[in-house]
Motif scaffolding. Sequence first.
Motif, short mmCIF file in Angstrom:
data_model
loop_
_atom_site.label_atom_id
_atom_site.label_comp_id
_atom_site.label_asym_id
_atom_site.label_seq_id
_atom_site.Cartn_x
_atom_site.Cartn_y
_atom_site.Cartn_z
N HIS A 39 0.86 -1.18 0.00
CA HIS A 39 0.00 0.00 0.00
C HIS A 39 0.90 1.23 0.00
CE1 HIS A 39 -3.04 2.74 2.20
NE2 HIS A 39 -3.40 2.63 0.94
N ALA A 40 0.61 2.18 -0.89
CA ALA A 40 1.43 3.38 -0.98
C ALA A 40 0.59 4.54 -1.45
CB ALA A 40 2.60 3.15 -1.96
N PHE A 41 1.00 5.76 -1.09
CA PHE A 41 0.33 6.96 -1.57
C PHE A 41 1.29 8.13 -1.44
CE2 PHE A 41 -1.12 5.68 2.64
CZ PHE A 41 -0.87 6.78 3.45
N HIS A 42 1.08 9.15 -2.27
CA HIS A 42 1.96 10.31 -2.22
C HIS A 42 1.27 11.54 -2.80
CE1 HIS A 42 3.03 10.57 -6.57
NE2 HIS A 42 2.76 9.27 -6.55
N CYS A 43 1.77 12.71 -2.42
CA CYS A 43 1.26 13.98 -2.94
C CYS A 43 1.80 14.26 -4.33
CB CYS A 43 1.66 15.12 -2.01
SG CYS A 43 0.55 15.33 -0.60
N LEU A 44 1.07 15.05 -5.07
CA LEU A 44 1.52 15.53 -6.37
C LEU A 44 2.21 16.88 -6.20
CD1 LEU A 44 -1.70 14.69 -8.40
CD2 LEU A 44 0.45 13.41 -8.40
N PRO A 45 3.22 17.18 -6.98
CA PRO A 45 3.92 18.46 -6.86
C PRO A 45 2.97 19.63 -7.04
CG PRO A 45 5.14 16.96 -8.30
CD PRO A 45 3.82 16.33 -8.04
N GLY A 46 3.09 20.61 -6.16
CA GLY A 46 2.31 21.83 -6.28
C GLY A 46 0.86 21.71 -5.86
N GLN A 47 0.45 20.55 -5.33
CA GLN A 47 -0.94 20.37 -4.91
C GLN A 47 -1.00 19.95 -3.44
OE1 GLN A 47 -3.92 18.57 -7.30
NE2 GLN A 47 -2.58 18.36 -9.09
N ARG A 48 -1.96 20.51 -2.74
CA ARG A 48 -2.22 20.05 -1.37
C ARG A 48 -3.22 18.90 -1.44
NH1 ARG A 48 0.60 22.86 1.96
NH2 ARG A 48 -0.19 21.54 3.65
N TRP A 49 -3.20 18.09 -0.38
CA TRP A 49 -4.04 16.89 -0.35
C TRP A 49 -4.54 16.72 1.08
CZ3 TRP A 49 -2.01 11.21 -0.96
CH2 TRP A 49 -3.07 10.38 -1.36
N GLN A 50 -5.85 16.79 1.26
CA GLN A 50 -6.44 16.66 2.59
C GLN A 50 -7.05 15.26 2.74
OE1 GLN A 50 -7.48 19.55 0.59
NE2 GLN A 50 -5.62 20.51 1.42
N LEU A 51 -6.70 14.61 3.84
CA LEU A 51 -7.08 13.22 4.07
C LEU A 51 -7.57 13.00 5.49
CD1 LEU A 51 -3.84 11.71 2.52
CD2 LEU A 51 -6.07 11.66 1.40
N CYS A 52 -8.34 11.97 5.64
CA CYS A 52 -8.73 11.48 6.97
C CYS A 52 -8.54 9.97 6.94
CB CYS A 52 -10.19 11.84 7.23
SG CYS A 52 -10.82 11.30 8.84
N TRP A 53 -7.95 9.40 7.99
CA TRP A 53 -7.75 7.95 7.94
C TRP A 53 -8.02 7.29 9.28
CZ3 TRP A 53 -2.27 9.77 7.09
CH2 TRP A 53 -1.46 9.62 8.23
N VAL A 54 -8.26 5.96 9.20
CA VAL A 54 -8.43 5.09 10.36
C VAL A 54 -7.56 3.87 10.13
CG1 VAL A 54 -10.04 3.74 11.76
CG2 VAL A 54 -10.81 5.88 10.68
N ARG A 55 -6.62 3.66 11.04
CA ARG A 55 -5.71 2.51 10.96
C ARG A 55 -6.12 1.48 12.02
NH1 ARG A 55 -0.10 1.73 9.70
NH2 ARG A 55 0.31 -0.50 9.92
N PHE A 56 -6.39 0.25 11.59
CA PHE A 56 -6.83 -0.79 12.51
C PHE A 56 -5.66 -1.63 12.99
CE2 PHE A 56 -10.46 0.25 9.88
CZ PHE A 56 -11.46 0.38 10.82
N MET A 57 -5.78 -2.14 14.19
CA MET A 57 -4.77 -3.04 14.74
C MET A 57 -4.83 -4.39 14.02
SD MET A 57 -5.27 -2.39 18.81
CE MET A 57 -5.02 -0.79 19.59
#
Length: 279
Positions: free
Chosen positions: A92-110
């Motif tokens: 699993h991977a994710f990343h921002c794009l140059p020059g753009q902001r990215w707003q996220l909300c997450w829940v990580r389970f045990m």
Amino acid sequence: MEKPDLLTETHIFGDDTHVVTVRAEHCEALAARHIAHVAVIDAAAPYTIVRTHLSGAFLQVCLGGEGQTLLDGSWRSHTAGVASFAPAHVLHAFHCLPGQRWQLCWVRFMPSSPRSLAGAMAPGFTGFDGRPLERAVLGLSAEMQDGADPGTCAIWVDIIERYVSRMVDPWQREPRLNGMWSAVLADIGHSWSLEELARLANISPEHLRRLCWKNFGRSPGKQLTTMRIAQAAHQLATTPKKIEAIARDVGYVNPFTFSNTFKRLTGFRPSEYRSKPRP
């Protein structure tokens, strides 16, 4: 922008990324629900996360802007109103794009969460309004900073869990799919045909196709494949069983077909996946 190195566990935040996080070690209500942590993030490049061995399931919702998320074997643009769900033991991977902001909300389970169990859910993207979930996470964070009343924290966590259920339990809204996939998980190595699946659900094959596309965004066959590979990844990560035996367990007679499918969906050959150190 160059894609991240998927062979290396990576956590890059950068000075222009801002995160609000509540962790289970500080919040008993999260721990009781087997949630490792929740977060709201406003990110900018070089923000990059690569998890080569995701230990627990992970739900992430885009609130605004645009980034890229790798899931189910391919990169996708991740924009506002779309949620991704990654089961345990997948790349699993994710990343921002140059020059753009990215707003996220997450829940990580045990790893101990029922949502992290092998086959509990296949990886996928779906439309989802994350703003109520964001407010619940921020409400919990504010309560943690203002005395952390256990009862109030439990209410916020209950709200978080309810919103999560709307996204990650799509087949719970369709009892026919729930029973069908439960039967498949109980015998994942069986050579399931579309007709057999439809009989389990007591519907026509064409109706089953429509329900799967509506609830999972993929065909019944692709859903079965992703569930098999998720089960295989779980066994590779948690057992010493031989790869050929794991392939047979999840329904692959030909080990080369299994290896190629595993590589396509996870980015690794089974042997590479098993040999990588856990973070």
